[in-house]
Design an enzyme around this catalytic site. Structure first.
Site, PDB file in Angstrom:
ATOM      1  N   ASP A 404      35.821  42.855  36.930  1.00  0.00           N
ATOM      2  CA  ASP A 404      36.321  41.898  37.923  1.00  0.00           C
ATOM      3  C   ASP A 404      37.512  42.524  38.650  1.00  0.00           C
ATOM      4  OD1 ASP A 404      36.656  39.530  39.313  1.00  0.00           O
ATOM      5  OD2 ASP A 404      37.878  38.605  37.747  1.00  0.00           O
ATOM      6  N   GLU A 407      37.938  45.129  43.709  1.00  0.00           N
ATOM      7  CA  GLU A 407      37.815  45.450  45.156  1.00  0.00           C
ATOM      8  C   GLU A 407      38.691  46.642  45.540  1.00  0.00           C
ATOM      9  OE1 GLU A 407      38.364  42.378  43.874  1.00  0.00           O
ATOM     10  OE2 GLU A 407      36.258  41.823  44.006  1.00  0.00           O
ATOM     11  N   ASP A 481      33.986  33.947  43.346  1.00  0.00           N
ATOM     12  CA  ASP A 481      34.583  32.622  43.162  1.00  0.00           C
ATOM     13  C   ASP A 481      34.034  31.588  44.137  1.00  0.00           C
ATOM     14  OD1 ASP A 481      35.939  33.815  41.164  1.00  0.00           O
ATOM     15  OD2 ASP A 481      37.843  33.966  42.251  1.00  0.00           O
TER      16      ASP A 481
END
Ligand code: GLC
Length: 800
Positions: A404, A407, A481
């Site tokens: 997670d 990015e 999300d």
């Protein structure tokens, strides 16, 4: 929160700096080793056939001194394609046996034709603006439809939209205005009146695809690096997706347990809570294979640790869970807490493995652990180090990791790493601005490879939030999300369908929605749809209302149980599709368009989907709704629940009380199914039921795949591939069963072949050389033939 200041007139600057430079005239051409260089008056074009159907075009302006060899994701075939070069008065022509690229001398624009001389694409001259950003326009028409582009909001067809590729952690609600989410897959499919091609822009910096702003063109641009694209021809969307995945790789077979139902929450706070959740699944007989550990399992968010108070004995917990048939998948973020007493941080600093500025300063950004350093995954040494750190987990019995925040997300104004960080990129340094979209994928690559090295032949599982083209080689993708909104249930369908068309077959959303608060009704509807998504995980946010399948009482619990059980029964069908994805790159979850490309009603249809080519789901996507219109494409369909026969090529109004998601099976379907298990880690049954939906006319076939579902032995040939070929005529059905490959000894031993809707009364059932039993239920029209699998090929003849 934004207010009207956001749209202040002073902010209306010129949207794009003037594009003042182009390549100019194409003047000379040199061809050697399968590469053609076109020298233009103000730059260069490099043209190369990668396969007969794929042309790579790289444009460089005269001032571009960058040595660009690509992002490193492309898998180049070993053999060069025989490309022919020809010069005419007005153009250079470079062609393979399948495609021809005409480069016009006057302006270096390109037109691409197929082998029959049919125009596929017209590319206007490449242009640059003063910031050295390159752009190119391709012709489109009012009949153009656009697909793929990875994980984007909006509907299936991207005509009229504009998107950016810049991996972004977007917590705000995912709405159509959001041009960039966590994944960046700069691959577009253009469909126009039956003509199809793909365009892969291999550039991991910020890129954009604008199908909105120009009436007759769409624009593809990049802010950094060279404009480097792959034009992919083919006779169908399937063909193009398959070629694209040939270029960027296909998924490896995941452990079969990762295809089971997965339960998550931010966070299951301690060992007792995890065990209670696991036991509740078993007590309630709701199948489940995985429980996730979100960030609270760690010691102050230090990756590769467990909090000693919350999780005093992870090894024992993992063992007890394994006995229940449940695996643990912990979250691992890239941010390593800046703490000189923390081994991982010390090692990274001492060995120079973190991302640095050119001047040598380590980039420190705030994430969950506070100030953190970030491994430079573009560097093989850092990747290997990171991968090997996973021994910490594998020694505890963990084989799956959740990546997670990769990015990477950073809690600062830019929301990511400083753009002037310089990644080592194995000796070809790139700034973060140039390489941003690669970061997450390289993390998952390091993770996958590290697990693989440490799992003694067991298959690793990685699921990631961020990725770039090719991410399917290393990880499943969940779509970040989302919220417990009905709109997000609806949105998850086109998002996952387009991910599938972008090579990512193993994907799914947070079922029930991550943030906001779900309701029993929404959870039931989302579980119905989600139970057929390749990646099937229920996940919810800290402080949101609980959303385990039992959180809303008996009725909702029963609905969740039914649909999760359906998934487990269909697992042989789904696993065979996963195998197909690993071989051909075709998605598991498919837009109807993929199977019925000539039906214009399907260009943008995305409130229904297909699982493989024969199972059609039409989920309910609104509250308080117990009917919906369902479009069934041409052919005959059967209601899965009632058996009702429905004619395709039109809409049907379907009744769908809360317990029902409309589900249809196309005639000709061959659907292998297994008895229900609570966990896919339990031994599978030696008996397989194959439902065959007779059509009375057409021929159809299916490849049933099986292996141990756990190890990499299949790579050594330990698997079975049973081809089932059905030929039908009005009073005869012939089923040919042919093991195309049979080297896995523990495969199914017995098959119950159920022929449904047999259009005649069978008078003779024969299987040569194979003892068998059969039974015909005349009222239901179901003929069941049972036989052992000790054959290499067998033919079943049913004569009426
Ligand atoms: C991010 C993830 C979410 C996770 C949370 C805490 O928001 O997308 O799934 O629960 O971080 O780790």
């Amino acid at each position: 929160m934004e207010n009207s200041a956001t749209i202040h007139p002073d902010k209306q600057t010129q949207a794009q700096a003037v594009e003042s430079r182009s390549l100019g005239r194409a003047e000379r051409i040199t061809a050697a080793n399968g590469l053609t260089i076109v020298n233009c008056s103000a730059g260069q074009l490099m043209v190369q056939f990668i396969t007969e159907q794929i042309i790579r075009v790289t444009a460089k302006s005269a001032s571009d001194t960058h040595a660009w060899s690509g992002s490193g994701v492309v898998l180049f075939p070993e053999n060069a394609v025989d490309q022919q070069v020809e010069e005419r008065e007005d153009e250079f022509i470079i062609h393979s046996s399948a495609l021809q690229a005409f480069i016009h001398k006057s302006d270096s624009s390109i037109a691409i034709y197929d082998d029959k001389g049919h125009l596929l694409a017209r590319q206007e001259p490449v242009v640059w603006n003063v910031h050295k950003e390159a752009a190119v326009h391709f012709e489109k028409s009012s009949d153009s439809h656009f697909y793929a582009l990875g994980e984007k909001t909006g509907f299936l067809d991207k005509a009229g939209e504009r998107y950016e590729m810049w991996n972004s952690d977007v917590f705000s609600p995912h709405v159509p205005d959001i041009e960039a989410l966590y994944q960046s897959i700069p691959f577009l499919i253009h469909l126009n009146e039956g003509t199809v091609y793909g365009l892969f822009l291999d550039n991991p910096g910020k890129t954009a695809f604008d199908m909105r702003s120009y009436p007759n063109h769409y624009r593809v641009s990049c802010e950094t690096g060279s404009l480097d694209y792959y034009f992919i021809g083919g006779s169908s969307i399937k063909d193009v997706v398959s070629s694209y995945t040939g270029l960027t790789g296909r998924m490896q077979l995941p452990p079969v347990w990762s295809l089971g139902y997965q339960q998550s929450r931010y966070s299951y706070m301690n060992q007792e809570e995890v065990m209670t959740i696991a036991r509740t699944f078993r007590e309630k007989q709701i199948p489940c294979d995985v429980i996730y550990l979100d960030i609270h399992y760690m010691d102050e968010y230090r990756v590769f640790t467990f909090d000693p108070l919350r999780f005093p004995n992870p090894k024992q917990m993992i063992q007890e869970l394994k006995e229940l048939g449940i695996r643990i998948v912990p979250i691992v973020d890239p941010g390593v807490k800046k703490d000189p007493t923390y081994q991982v941080y010390r090692q990274g600093i001492e060995q120079g493995l973190f991302c640095e500025k050119l001047e040598g300063e380590v980039f420190i950004g705030k994430v969950w652990p506070g100030d953190s350093a970030f491994p430079d995954f573009t560097d093989q040494e850092a990747g290997t180090w990171w991968g090997d750190l996973h021994r910490y987990y594998t020694e505890l019995g963990i084989a799956g990791i959740w990546n997670d925040m990769n990015e990477p997300s950073v809690f600062n104004d830019s929301k990511t790493m400083d753009l002037d960080v310089v990644h080592s990129n194995n000796g070809s340094p790139m700034t973060h601005k140039e390489a941003h979209n690669l970061y997450g994928m390289m993390m998952s690559k390091a993770t996958y490879e590290g697990l693989e090295r440490n799992l003694n032949g067991e298959r690793p599982f990685v699921v990631t939030r961020a990725g770039y083209a090719g991410i399917q080689r290393y990880a499943a993708v969940w779509t970040g999300d989302n919220r417990s909104y009905w709109e997000h249930l609806a949105l998850s369908i086109p998002m996952v369908l387009n991910l599938g068309l972008s090579g990512v077959a193993f994907a799914g959303p947070d079922i029930g929605g991550f943030t906001h608060h779900t309701s029993g009704e929404l959870l039931a509807r989302w579980t119905q749809a989600g139970s057929l998504f390749p990646f099937c995980r229920n996940h919810s946010m800290l402080d949101s209302i609980r959303q385990e399948p039992w959180a809303f009482g008996a009725e909702i619990e029963e609905i969740c149980r039914t649909y999760i059980a359906l998934r487990y029964r269909l697992m042989p069908y789904m696993y065979s599709l996963i195998y197909e994805a690993s071989r051909s790159g075709l998605p598991v979850l498919r837009p109807l368009l993929l199977e019925f490309p000539d039906d214009p009603k399907l260009f943008n249809l995305c409130d229904q989907f297909l699982l493989g080519s024969h199972i059609l789901a039409a989920p309910i996507l609104r509250p308080s709704t117990d009917h919906r219109a369902v479009y069934l494409p041409e052919g005959t369909w059967y209601d899965y629940w009632t058996g009702e026969r429905l004619e395709g090529g039109k809409h049907h109004l379907c009744h769908a009380p809360l317990s029902v998601m409309p589900l249809f099976i196309r005639e000709g379907a061959i659907v292998p199914q297994a008895p229900l298990r609570q966990s896919l880690s339990e031994a599978s049954s030696p008996e397989l039921t194959i439902d065959m939906y007779c059509s009375g006319r057409a021929d159809h076939q299916f490849d049933y795949y099986e292996d141990d579902g756990r190890t990499a032995q299949y790579k050594q040939g330990s698997y079975n591939l049973l081809n089932i070929q059905v030929n039908e005529s009005p009073n005869q059905v012939s089923v040919q069963l042919n093991y195309r490959h049979k080297e896995f000894e523990n495969g199914i031993q017995f098959i119950h072949l159920r022929m449904l809707y047999v259009p005649f009364v069978p008078v003779s059932v024969r299987i040569e050389d194979n003892p068998h039993s059969f039974d015909f239920n005349e009222q239901a029209g179901v003929l069941t033939v049972g036989f052992k699998t000790g054959f290499h090929s067998a033919v079943i003849q049913v004569i009426g």
